[in-house]
Design a protein around this motif. Sequence first.
Motif, PDB file in Angstrom:
ATOM      1  N   ALA A  76       9.694   5.128  17.095  1.00  0.00           N
ATOM      2  CA  ALA A  76      10.291   5.952  16.044  1.00  0.00           C
ATOM      3  C   ALA A  76       9.764   7.377  16.096  1.00  0.00           C
ATOM      4  O   ALA A  76      10.410   8.309  15.609  1.00  0.00           O
ATOM      5  N   LEU A  77       8.581   7.548  16.662  1.00  0.00           N
ATOM      6  CA  LEU A  77       7.940   8.860  16.621  1.00  0.00           C
ATOM      7  C   LEU A  77       8.200   9.691  17.882  1.00  0.00           C
ATOM      8  O   LEU A  77       8.310  10.915  17.805  1.00  0.00           O
ATOM      9  N   VAL A  78       8.264   9.025  19.016  1.00  0.00           N
ATOM     10  CA  VAL A  78       8.379   9.764  20.284  1.00  0.00           C
ATOM     11  C   VAL A  78       9.693  10.557  20.293  1.00  0.00           C
ATOM     12  O   VAL A  78      10.750  10.037  19.936  1.00  0.00           O
ATOM     13  N   GLY A  79       9.581  11.834  20.689  1.00  0.00           N
ATOM     14  CA  GLY A  79      10.760  12.699  20.726  1.00  0.00           C
ATOM     15  C   GLY A  79      11.018  13.414  19.412  1.00  0.00           C
ATOM     16  O   GLY A  79      11.880  14.279  19.335  1.00  0.00           O
ATOM     17  N   ALA A 132       6.644  15.537   8.275  1.00  0.00           N
ATOM     18  CA  ALA A 132       6.464  14.461   7.307  1.00  0.00           C
ATOM     19  C   ALA A 132       7.547  13.389   7.435  1.00  0.00           C
ATOM     20  O   ALA A 132       7.277  12.197   7.282  1.00  0.00           O
ATOM     21  N   ARG A 133       8.774  13.808   7.720  1.00  0.00           N
ATOM     22  CA  ARG A 133       9.875  12.836   7.816  1.00  0.00           C
ATOM     23  C   ARG A 133       9.619  11.825   8.914  1.00  0.00           C
ATOM     24  O   ARG A 133       9.810  10.619   8.741  1.00  0.00           O
ATOM     25  N   ALA A 134       9.183  12.350  10.061  1.00  0.00           N
ATOM     26  CA  ALA A 134       8.934  11.463  11.193  1.00  0.00           C
ATOM     27  C   ALA A 134       7.768  10.521  10.894  1.00  0.00           C
ATOM     28  O   ALA A 134       7.795   9.343  11.262  1.00  0.00           O
ATOM     29  N   ALA A 159       7.806   6.439  10.835  1.00  0.00           N
ATOM     30  CA  ALA A 159       6.886   5.598  11.599  1.00  0.00           C
ATOM     31  C   ALA A 159       6.138   4.653  10.671  1.00  0.00           C
ATOM     32  O   ALA A 159       5.947   3.467  10.979  1.00  0.00           O
ATOM     33  N   ALA A 160       5.731   5.172   9.518  1.00  0.00           N
ATOM     34  CA  ALA A 160       5.010   4.329   8.553  1.00  0.00           C
ATOM     35  C   ALA A 160       5.906   3.200   8.067  1.00  0.00           C
ATOM     36  O   ALA A 160       5.464   2.047   7.927  1.00  0.00           O
ATOM     37  N   ASP A 161       7.165   3.505   7.825  1.00  0.00           N
ATOM     38  CA  ASP A 161       8.106   2.452   7.420  1.00  0.00           C
ATOM     39  C   ASP A 161       8.267   1.421   8.524  1.00  0.00           C
ATOM     40  O   ASP A 161       8.382   0.226   8.257  1.00  0.00           O
ATOM     41  N   ALA A 162       8.289   1.904   9.753  1.00  0.00           N
ATOM     42  CA  ALA A 162       8.444   0.964  10.875  1.00  0.00           C
ATOM     43  C   ALA A 162       7.253   0.014  10.936  1.00  0.00           C
ATOM     44  O   ALA A 162       7.416  -1.192  11.185  1.00  0.00           O
ATOM     45  N   VAL A 163       6.046   0.535  10.686  1.00  0.00           N
ATOM     46  CA  VAL A 163       4.864  -0.330  10.642  1.00  0.00           C
ATOM     47  C   VAL A 163       5.027  -1.360   9.525  1.00  0.00           C
ATOM     48  O   VAL A 163       4.850  -2.567   9.729  1.00  0.00           O
ATOM     49  N   ALA A 164       5.390  -0.866   8.339  1.00  0.00           N
ATOM     50  CA  ALA A 164       5.507  -1.778   7.197  1.00  0.00           C
ATOM     51  C   ALA A 164       6.532  -2.869   7.485  1.00  0.00           C
ATOM     52  O   ALA A 164       6.364  -4.016   7.070  1.00  0.00           O
ATOM     53  N   GLY A 165       7.580  -2.497   8.201  1.00  0.00           N
ATOM     54  CA  GLY A 165       8.618  -3.483   8.510  1.00  0.00           C
ATOM     55  C   GLY A 165       8.193  -4.482   9.569  1.00  0.00           C
ATOM     56  O   GLY A 165       8.682  -5.609   9.604  1.00  0.00           O
ATOM     57  N   ALA A 166       7.276  -4.078  10.424  1.00  0.00           N
ATOM     58  CA  ALA A 166       6.950  -4.921  11.574  1.00  0.00           C
ATOM     59  C   ALA A 166       5.788  -5.870  11.334  1.00  0.00           C
ATOM     60  O   ALA A 166       5.739  -6.948  11.914  1.00  0.00           O
ATOM     61  N   VAL A 167       4.831  -5.478  10.496  1.00  0.00           N
ATOM     62  CA  VAL A 167       3.617  -6.290  10.392  1.00  0.00           C
ATOM     63  C   VAL A 167       3.871  -7.594   9.638  1.00  0.00           C
ATOM     64  O   VAL A 167       4.724  -7.662   8.751  1.00  0.00           O
ATOM     65  N   LEU A 174      -1.407   9.692  10.669  1.00  0.00           N
ATOM     66  CA  LEU A 174      -0.549  10.648  11.388  1.00  0.00           C
ATOM     67  C   LEU A 174      -0.735  12.050  10.823  1.00  0.00           C
ATOM     68  O   LEU A 174      -0.838  13.026  11.576  1.00  0.00           O
ATOM     69  N   GLU A 175      -0.778  12.144   9.513  1.00  0.00           N
ATOM     70  CA  GLU A 175      -0.988  13.461   8.889  1.00  0.00           C
ATOM     71  C   GLU A 175      -2.316  14.056   9.333  1.00  0.00           C
ATOM     72  O   GLU A 175      -2.414  15.239   9.649  1.00  0.00           O
TER      73      GLU A 175
END
Lengths: 726, 288
Positions: free
Chosen positions: B232-235, B240-242, B246-254, B279-280
């Motif tokens: 989600a982050l690469v490219g 903050a949006r990115a 990415a944080a949402d993707a983590v929350a969805g995957a774990v 990330l920040e």
Amino acid sequence: MADGPTRYIGMPHKRLEDRTLLTGGGRFAADLSAPGQLHMRVVRSPVAFGRLRSVDVREARRLPGVVAVWTFADVERIPPIQIRLTKIGGLEPYQQTVLARDYVRYVGDPVAAVFAEDPYVAEDAAELVFPEIEELPACISATEPPREFMPETLPGVSSEAACVTKAYGDLDAAFAAAHEVVELEVAVGRHTGVPLETRGALAEFDPAKGTLTMRGAAKVPHYNRGQVARMLDMPDEMVHLIQGHVGGGFGVRGELYPEDVLVCHAALRLKRPVKWVEDRQEHLMAANHSRDQSYRLRAAVDARGFILGLQAEVFSDQGGYVRTHGVTVPDLSAAMLPGPYLVPAYRADVHVRLTNKTPAGTYRAPGRYESTFARERLLDAIAHALGRDPVEVRRVNLIPRDRMPFDRGVDTLGTRVVYDSGDYALLLDKLLAYLDYDRLKQALAARRAAGEHVGFGLGYFVEKSGLGPADKAVISIDAEGMVEVVTGAASIGQGIETAMAQICAEVLEVPIERIRVVHGRTDRIDYGMGAFASRVTVMTGCAVKAAAEALLEKLAGAQVGTPASAEGWFRADHMTYPYGIHAAVVRVDPGTCAVHVERFVVAYDIGRAVNPMLVEGQIVGGAVQGIGGALFEEFVYDANGQPLVTTFGDYLMPTLAEVPPVEALVTEDAPATQNPLGVKGAGEAGINGAGAAIAAAVDDALGRPGAVTRLPVTPIRLHRLLGERD
Amino acid sequence: MKPAPFSYHAPSTLDAMLALLAEGGEDGKVIAGGQSLVPMMNFRLARPARLFDLNGVAELDFLRAEGGWLRIGALARHAAFHRPPCGGPTGALLAEVVRHIAHYPIRQRGTFAGSIAHADPASEWCLVAATLGAEIVARSRAGERRIGAGDFFLASLSTALRPDELIVEVRLPILDAGWRTGFCEFSRRVGDFGIAMTAVALRVESGVVREARIGVGGVEDHPARQPAAEQALVGQPVAARAFAAAADAVAGAVRPMEDLHADAAYRRHLARTTTRRALEQACAGSGS
Ligand SMILES: Cc1cc2nc3c(=O)[nH]c(=O)nc-3n(C[C@H](O)[C@H](O)[C@H](O)COP(=O)(O)OP(=O)(O)OC[C@H]3O[C@@H](n4cnc5c(N)ncnc54)[C@H](O)[C@@H]3O)c2cc1C
């Protein structure tokens, strides 16, 4: 003398105790040893509730180095541990025997004791003791309907051991006249005082003198001496309890526990010194727990928020047995719930219910930490219901100064509750001025507008201190002018040597360095009440003053260097009532659901401070523990009564990193009227209102009045409260 | 809280240690800093019949940068990382992370390799190893294996190490100056094991993420990289949006663990927060 310059009382004198402690000279229970000593290890129930059918000790006995393994059969002639405080009738069936008889009632209940040549072997052997227990469904809630306590052996005996009721005034009329009725249900979780030193004892029998000595005593050595003597069928004079250094008491340490009696009994029977030092895991499941109360409150209020009547139903989770404190905590909860407010009509019913958890007793500000939380949550709820400012609602209800002394209309601990002195509105004004309250509110509002979750809350409370009936001190001066003060008090680390020496020095006009204070020894003085209930400075302090004055009288006209000795007593029928306010500023981090305490202020009227530095120390330490109970510390059980919190990995006491510097605003506006020093107690000032203040501040930070109904406010609870939003 | 009986052996060479391990079988255990093993023995949760003390094997006491790797010998203590052990983003990350491991006295005894061997789900070093792609060098009398972190951690307290093997060294890649690292952890109190934590390493060019390594610890039974969040982050531009995506993707995957201090929903929420904040932190002051 009385009008001479004050040189000691009121001065922030450094603690006389500290040189020894800071240079590593402390002698705590585990430091003690005697030649030829045995080590005791207690085998504890692994299940919360069950019928104890048998205990197989054969394998354990065979292990080399094991001298004895005892089960109930070996100690059946020892009576159960008696209740020391607030003994009301009918509690006998709930008392604990030193080893479990026919049922086990909590995980940690002692079922056997192993005595071995070294502590490692004792622990190896303990693993080879096999209790056969028929497990029964555990009860882990005091709000569930009562059931039979030990159905097979005590049929018909209910798990509701008692119901403590306190009432006055016309409650029906109050509710009939109500502008509004505010109802609330709140609870304080199970936590307790956790001294860094675990319990420990060394008992020795001296066959030449016929005396039994137990070192490692604390808190109430004289009372416990009498109990040990009675239980082991010895004359009082042949039993000595001696206190060394004590690494914290907090109400928990120094009560008479099964292990103390076992150690003493073993020293007699096995004719060798017996040492016992519990480990932390044992401590967290076997020493008294506390708190764990639920409150259902109903208040009839008028349009200004004045409470016309208050009705409370409280459920107190007593755990597996009724221990030495009897119903002290429920009694104090009911007596102190109305706090600093007028409350013209009142009724509280506190249900004391047995469950299958570790037995509960007192912990610093027993019954007040809980009842202050409940009452102050109620005051906040009233303010919200009426759309009024929480501080103003409190002001409307405070007992005015001209009503002092104020008869609360109830009794507790065998005395009538009469607030002796106090100017409650003045302390509130002083606190608000100290905080620059309006500016603080504006600053917090500005931060909230900028997206932060910050809030302010406070909790007002009345404390009690100086429990009678009496205390005695004996002061002697020798030819060199060295002074010895022998008291029946006990030190649990609170600095009593310093405070007593200050009082003595003030009266005798001798340098404090020449004074030695003795405490915690039943072999040096025949009477003593020990240290609890914030009583020592008031009771023992006034006895020391009396003894010093008697000594002066004896010495009047005598030649310098004449040795002399005098005794003094102080008696009190009533307690004295200090009061205070806790105020907190907190920040909630919605990303982690953690609560950060940014500021913590304790305003407290002490009457008169013997040593302001020690008072402040008491306040700071108490506040840290109060914050612990509000945010971190909790004994959690699963549905089968298994304790999930048995190590410091899970029992989270706040550290320096979790608490802000505690600000103490100590005033002396309302000296005690019933004692010659004007002093009131300080021990419980720092902790009493902490849960209440933090809960209110969290509500404020979230912008959700009444959100916090339960302590501790852990992140997992806050997360549920917030729903899953960032 | 006293351990069950055991015999104690203190070899002074690696060979002697490997010989002990070869014969020790299942009842033998290595003790390094003892900060995990001793408590477990005292609770009698671990009952090794024989204890092999690593502390006298001086040849394993090293910590040095060499050929693009940071080589961490089995006796390197946590405290050795209080100052960056090498330059660049890897050294900076390690010096940041070490402050979250336990307390000062524990860091004086506990070892990096011991943490890797112990494989606590909330071990910071295990998370760093998984995120940066460490190599674990395991040796036995039969020879040496190099195991990638991705294959090493199997589950809570369970690794690919065999009973006769010793971790002699852990190697971490030394990232060049094009990388940025960040770390965020939440624990109940300072020094407690974390409930959730995220370590990140990003290679950023002209304000755009070119490579991303995002690892999450304390949430699942072992720390692991988060491919969905990395993709989600690469490219994406550093913004903050990115980070939120990415944080949402983590929350969805774990698939979070549950315990006394955190249920699954709360841990998921924390993982989102620690990821966003790591990330920040990595990109703070990067001027984008
Ligand atoms: C109060 C407290 C708080 C802590 N908090 C944290 C924390 O926040 N984060 C964290 O990560 N850790 C924490 N720890 C654990 C600490 O970091 C340990 O030091 C670490 O987990 C293990 O390292 P050690 O050298 O002490 O290993 P030991 O305890 O000696 O050994 C642990 C295990 O690893 C094995 N082992 C050790 N070295 C090797 C080797 N070279 N090869 C093969 N096997 C080996 C042992 O046989 C044993 O099974 C805490 C510990 C304590 C006591």
